[in-house]
Design an enzyme around this catalytic site. Structure first.
Site, PDB file in Angstrom:
ATOM      1  N   HIS A   1       8.190   8.659   4.615  1.00 36.09           N
ATOM      2  CA  HIS A   1       6.912   9.107   4.700  1.00 36.09           C
ATOM      3  C   HIS A   1       7.244  10.768   4.220  1.00 36.09           C
ATOM      4  CE1 HIS A   1       4.454   6.291   7.170  1.00 36.09           C
ATOM      5  NE2 HIS A   1       5.355   5.630   6.475  1.00 36.09           N
TER       6      HIS A   1
ATOM      7  N   GLU B   1      -0.879  -1.897   5.230  1.00 38.86           N
ATOM      8  CA  GLU B   1       0.058  -1.835   6.444  1.00 38.86           C
ATOM      9  C   GLU B   1       0.091  -0.348   7.185  1.00 38.86           C
ATOM     10  OE1 GLU B   1       3.354  -0.723   8.902  1.00 38.86           O
ATOM     11  OE2 GLU B   1       3.258   0.184   6.858  1.00 38.86           O
ATOM     12  N   GLU B   2      -0.251   0.805   6.390  1.00 36.46           N
ATOM     13  CA  GLU B   2      -0.250   2.028   6.931  1.00 36.46           C
ATOM     14  C   GLU B   2      -1.391   2.411   7.744  1.00 36.46           C
ATOM     15  OE1 GLU B   2       2.631   3.712   6.645  1.00 36.46           O
ATOM     16  OE2 GLU B   2       3.669   2.966   4.880  1.00 36.46           O
TER      17      GLU B   2
ATOM     18  N   ASP C   1       1.008  -1.177   0.084  1.00 35.21           N
ATOM     19  CA  ASP C   1      -0.062   0.017   0.046  1.00 35.21           C
ATOM     20  C   ASP C   1       0.770   1.210   0.009  1.00 35.21           C
ATOM     21  OD1 ASP C   1       0.898  -0.951   2.676  1.00 35.21           O
ATOM     22  OD2 ASP C   1      -0.676   0.510   3.763  1.00 35.21           O
TER      23      ASP C   1
END
Length: 396
Positions: free
Chosen positions: A366, A139-140, A81
């Site tokens: 990020h 996962e995020e 993702d």
């Protein structure tokens, strides 16, 4: 088998990079990765493996590679993702989906694992065991995909599990590891404080929710400074204080949201207990009504000491031109839902250096300008490949 596998991976380096760039151009957010999951499924079409789709609470896939000889079963996991970030990286394969970006390296994770899996499929007659390739969605965003994949029961037969994350803490060629608690756990909270609104000239006829909230913002930090063992790790961040109103009006209600990090489940339990106690106290002290939503998202990631030592020694012993150094890392502050797998299955989650060439201060995961040295993709494939070979060599 090891030498064959490494030669195959080296010959397919450009293919890994091509896959990574395609995924980077076409990112999808957590729980919305329909096209990415289809791309992964298409990759395995007509290959001699079992493909299980839509595993867990989203688009997860498990690919089962059954070896030519019986033996133990291991899992290899990569997430796929992306993040809700507007890309600012100056690359020719920039995201085509505005406001969505592979800013954490999951495109690289998927690229290495697809090609590694394909090579292992071709060599599966030489395997004395089974490998489950776990392509994990979401996962995020909590609750994430890992927990639901575990709860599906489709990994109940795993004897061990391994995974990696690219991190720009070192150049490509460096592999990092840490035994025990390695990534922080994470919790989320939202606190609504309901007071009684009124005119700014008459505070005695109102009950100011902002005053109560301001007290909470300051007091909550004493949980870390006075309730947590100084040798433990804990962080409480107030990320949002929604109290906007009019300058001469006493606010009726406010909402506060925050992020909590910790390096052990014991610390998490203390913070949760003390926060509830503090909120109860604010209700009494200020005469307000409080509603606290507290969600423990991801647990701390706890690498099994035995398997971490095994993975580290396996990589230190190999003579591989692409793996230049294997070093111990300190515990790291981010959170990762691979922690759920490690709560149930012994294994190790280790790290692949990916600092772009010539960059002294890289943008971390990020960040809108996050990028990697694509040599790290081959390093990831070879590092995990070496660990797989060593595991099956030890468990014949």
């Amino acid at each position: 088998m090891r030498s064959k596998l490494m030669e195959m991976l080296e010959s397919r380096k450009e293919e890994m990079i091509e896959i990574r760039r395609y995924l980077h151009e076409n990112p999808e957010l957590s729980f919305k990765e329909e096209k990415t999951a289809q791309y992964i499924a298409d990759f395995y079409e007509n290959k001699d493996v079992d493909v299980d789709r839509d595993v867990g609470n989203g688009y997860g896939l498990i690919i089962t590679i059954t070896g030519g000889k019986p033996g133990k079963t291991i899992g290899l996991r990569a997430d796929f993702d992306a993040l809700p970030i507007m890309e600012e990286a100056d690359v020719p394969f920039k995201s085509k989906n505005e406001g969505v970006m592979h800013a954490c390296g999951h495109d690289a994770h998927t690229a290495y694992l697809l090609v590694l899996a394909d090579c292992l499929i071709q060599l599966k007659d030489e395997l004395n065991g089974t490998i489950k390739i776990i392509h994990q969605h979401a996962e995020e965003v909590p609750p994430g995909g890992a927990k639901s994949i575990l709860e599906s029961g489709k990994l109940d037969d795993l004897d061990a599990i391994f995974g990696i994350h690219v991190l720009p803490m070192d150049e490509a060629g460096v592999v990092g590891y840490h035994s025990g608690y390695s990534f922080n756990g994470r919790s989320y909270f939202k606190l609504k404080i309901q007071g009684q609104g009124g005119h700014g000239s008459s505070p005695h006829k109102a009950n100011d929710s902002i005053v109560a909230g301001a007290h909470f913002v300051t007091a909550v930090q004493t949980i870390i400074s006075r309730r947590i063992n100084p040798m433990d790790v804990g962080v409480i961040t107030i990320g949002s204080f929604d109290g906007k109103g009019t300058f001469n009006v006493i606010k009726d209600s406010i909402e506060i949201e925050g992020d909590i990090r910790y390096m052990s489940t014991e610390t998490q339990e203390i913070i949760a207990k003390e926060m509830k106690r503090m909120v109860d106290g604010i209700e009494v002290e200020f005469g307000v009504e409080c509603t606290l939503d507290y969600e423990a998202d991801y647990p701390p990631l706890n690498n099994d000491p035995g398997y971490t030592a095994f993975a580290a020694e396996s990589l230190k012993q190999v003579k591989d031109k692409d793996i230049k150094e294997v070093k111990e890392y300190p515990p790291l502050a981010p959170s990762e839902d691979f922690a759920y797998y490690l709560e149930k299955i012994p294994g190790c989650y280790f790290f692949i250096g990916c600092t772009p060439k010539g960059v002294k201060e890289p943008y971390f995961n990020h960040h809108p300008k996050f990028d990697i040295d694509e040599d790290a993709i081959l390093v990831a494939a070879k590092a995990v490949g070496h660990v797989v070979c060593s595991y099956f060599e030890q468990n014949k």
